[in-house]
Design an enzyme around this catalytic site. Structure first.
Site, PDB file in Angstrom:
ATOM      1  N   GLU A  29      43.843 -15.636 -59.878  1.00 35.10           N
ATOM      2  CA  GLU A  29      42.872 -14.942 -59.014  1.00 35.10           C
ATOM      3  C   GLU A  29      42.312 -13.688 -59.676  1.00 35.10           C
ATOM      4  OE1 GLU A  29      43.915 -11.969 -56.495  1.00 35.10           O
ATOM      5  OE2 GLU A  29      46.043 -12.477 -56.290  1.00 35.10           O
ATOM      6  N   LYS A 163      53.914  -9.291 -50.067  1.00 35.87           N
ATOM      7  CA  LYS A 163      54.036  -7.859 -50.348  1.00 35.87           C
ATOM      8  C   LYS A 163      54.847  -7.150 -49.276  1.00 35.87           C
ATOM      9  CE  LYS A 163      49.585  -8.000 -52.510  1.00 35.87           C
ATOM     10  NZ  LYS A 163      49.111  -9.049 -51.604  1.00 35.87           N
TER      11      LYS A 163
HETATM   12  N1  PSU Z   1      49.052  -9.842 -55.586  1.00 37.13           N
HETATM   13  C1  PSU Z   1      49.102  -8.714 -56.358  1.00 37.13           C
HETATM   14  N2  PSU Z   1      48.096  -7.807 -56.182  1.00 37.13           N
HETATM   15  C2  PSU Z   1      47.044  -8.022 -55.307  1.00 37.13           C
HETATM   16  C3  PSU Z   1      46.998  -9.202 -54.522  1.00 37.13           C
HETATM   17  C4  PSU Z   1      48.047 -10.084 -54.710  1.00 37.13           C
HETATM   18  O1  PSU Z   1      50.031  -8.518 -57.160  1.00 37.13           O
HETATM   19  O2  PSU Z   1      46.154  -7.172 -55.215  1.00 37.13           O
HETATM   20  C5  PSU Z   1      45.825  -9.457 -53.574  1.00 37.13           C
HETATM   21  C6  PSU Z   1      45.623 -10.958 -53.442  1.00 37.13           C
HETATM   22  O3  PSU Z   1      44.328 -11.257 -53.869  1.00 37.13           O
HETATM   23  C7  PSU Z   1      45.804 -11.242 -51.975  1.00 37.13           C
HETATM   24  C8  PSU Z   1      45.300  -9.964 -51.353  1.00 37.13           C
HETATM   25  O4  PSU Z   1      45.113 -12.373 -51.564  1.00 37.13           O
HETATM   26  O5  PSU Z   1      45.931  -8.984 -52.217  1.00 37.13           O
HETATM   27  C9  PSU Z   1      45.674  -9.856 -49.881  1.00 37.13           C
HETATM   28  O6  PSU Z   1      44.726  -9.080 -49.224  1.00 37.13           O
HETATM   29  P1  PSU Z   1      44.662  -9.074 -47.612  1.00 37.13           P
HETATM   30  O7  PSU Z   1      46.002  -8.545 -47.198  1.00 37.13           O
HETATM   31  O8  PSU Z   1      43.535  -8.123 -47.245  1.00 37.13           O
HETATM   32  O9  PSU Z   1      44.412 -10.463 -47.178  1.00 37.13           O
END
Ligand code: PSU
Ligand code: MN
Length: 306
Positions: A29, A163
């Site tokens: 990604e 996370k």
């Molecule tokens: N994993 C990481 N760093 C990131 C992300 C994932 O180590 O920045 C990103 C991914 O693209 C994931 C996003 O889809 O964070 C999630 O964002 P949200 O909580 O707004 O859906």
């Protein structure tokens, strides 16, 4: 370069050839490049992830949105355009068509990358940590579209769990509700991104890549159209120490009280960086590389049994 009939998707020639030949391909990604890591770490790590996939026998397919097309297998120059863009849009499922139609520069989240990978015939994807149910979601309703995509698209997502900034118990509950299997790579515990432990269970502990591959293949052979979470914990040596982790997270969450929407995750990751004196970025990079290697091994194992 292969262009789908619609002209909306452009697949690089090496990725298209690898997919056609049934070779191991790993999707990567770009939101972590543009929003998850500070520059120049983002661009450097993106290149290192591609190298890690290659060194484990896979073909990397980094995905992003440029000039009104979905790019599957971006070039180094395109990656640099993404990283250098002033306000690249963080693209998930809901704003995907809008961003392609607008013709701007967009980085793809886990959700958007899963969708694009599936369209291109790629079934393995490596990221850092998936999005999930945010803390306080009962009031804000903030649940990542990553969960929606996991329920919809048949892609195995290798990640270090979700996370820790999220509500992990509710995230695991939601994955169960959506019918998304969680496989633990060498662990029975759902990993918490910067740390290995969460106190939460996985659906199946797999002690080898062959075991992961067998389970992923069984899921697809049964006819499930959903994805899977392949939860690969960060190496102990790379994890954030517990005290530092817990105190930084506590402060970051308090500070994030006024942030909402798509800005929440990037804000929290950046506050973790500042509050840990940069240590969280090192942990993030280490777990990303670990996931890229495991994803390549998984893609190789899946290709061998196809
Ligand atoms: N994993 C990481 N760093 C990131 C992300 C994932 O180590 O920045 C990103 C991914 O693209 C994931 C996003 O889809 O964070 C999630 O964002 P949200 O909580 O707004 O859906
Ligand atoms: Mn959100």
């Amino acid at each position: 370069m292969t262009t789908f009939a619609s002209g909306l998707f452009r697949v690089s020639s090496d990725v298209a050839a690898a997919v056609a030949a049934g070779k191991p391909v790993v999707a990567l990604e770009t939101t972590l490049v543009t929003h998850g890591l500070p520059q120049p770490d983002g661009i450097r790590v993106a290149a290192a992830l591609e190298d890690a996939v290659r060194s484990h026998g896979g073909v990397p397919a980094t995905i992003g949105i440029l000039d009104g097309t979905v790019r599957i297998g971006v070039t180094r120059a395109e990656l640099e355009r993404l990283a250098a863009a002033t306000n690249p849009v963080k693209v998930n499922l809901g704003n995907f068509a809008a961003e392609v139609a607008a013709g701007g520069v967009g980085s793809t989240t886990v959700a958007a990358t899963m969708f694009a990978a599936w369209k291109a015939g790629i079934h393995v994807f490596a990221t850092g940590g998936i999005g999930g149910v945010h803390r306080g979601a009962a009031e804000t309703g903030d649940v990542s579209a990553d969960l929606t995509a996991l329920a919809r698209y048949p892609v195995a997502v290798v990640c270090a769990g979700a996370k820790a900034i999220l509500d992990l118990p509710r995230t695991v509950e939601m994955l169960e509700t959506l019918g998304v299997p969680i496989l633990g790579v060498g662990t029975a515990e759902f990993p918490a991104f910067y740390r290995r432990e969460s106190g939460l269970r996985v659906d199946r502990r797999c002690d080898s890549i062959a075991d992961v591959a067998r389970t992923v293949r069984t899921h697809f052979d049964l006819g499930f159209t959903s994805g899977l979470v392949v939860a690969n914990p960060v190496a102990e040596a790379d994890a954030l120490p517990k005290e530092l982790h817990d105190s930084a997270l506590g402060t970051a969450l308090l500070e994030a009280a006024d942030v909402s929407g798509r800005g929440v995750t990037p804000y929290l990751l950046d506050r973790m960086r500042a509050l840990t004196g940069g240590a969280s970025v090192k942990t993030n990079e280490a777990l990303l590389l670990n996931n890229a290697r495991v994803a390549a091994d998984l893609a190789v194992a899946l290709a061998a049994t196809a």
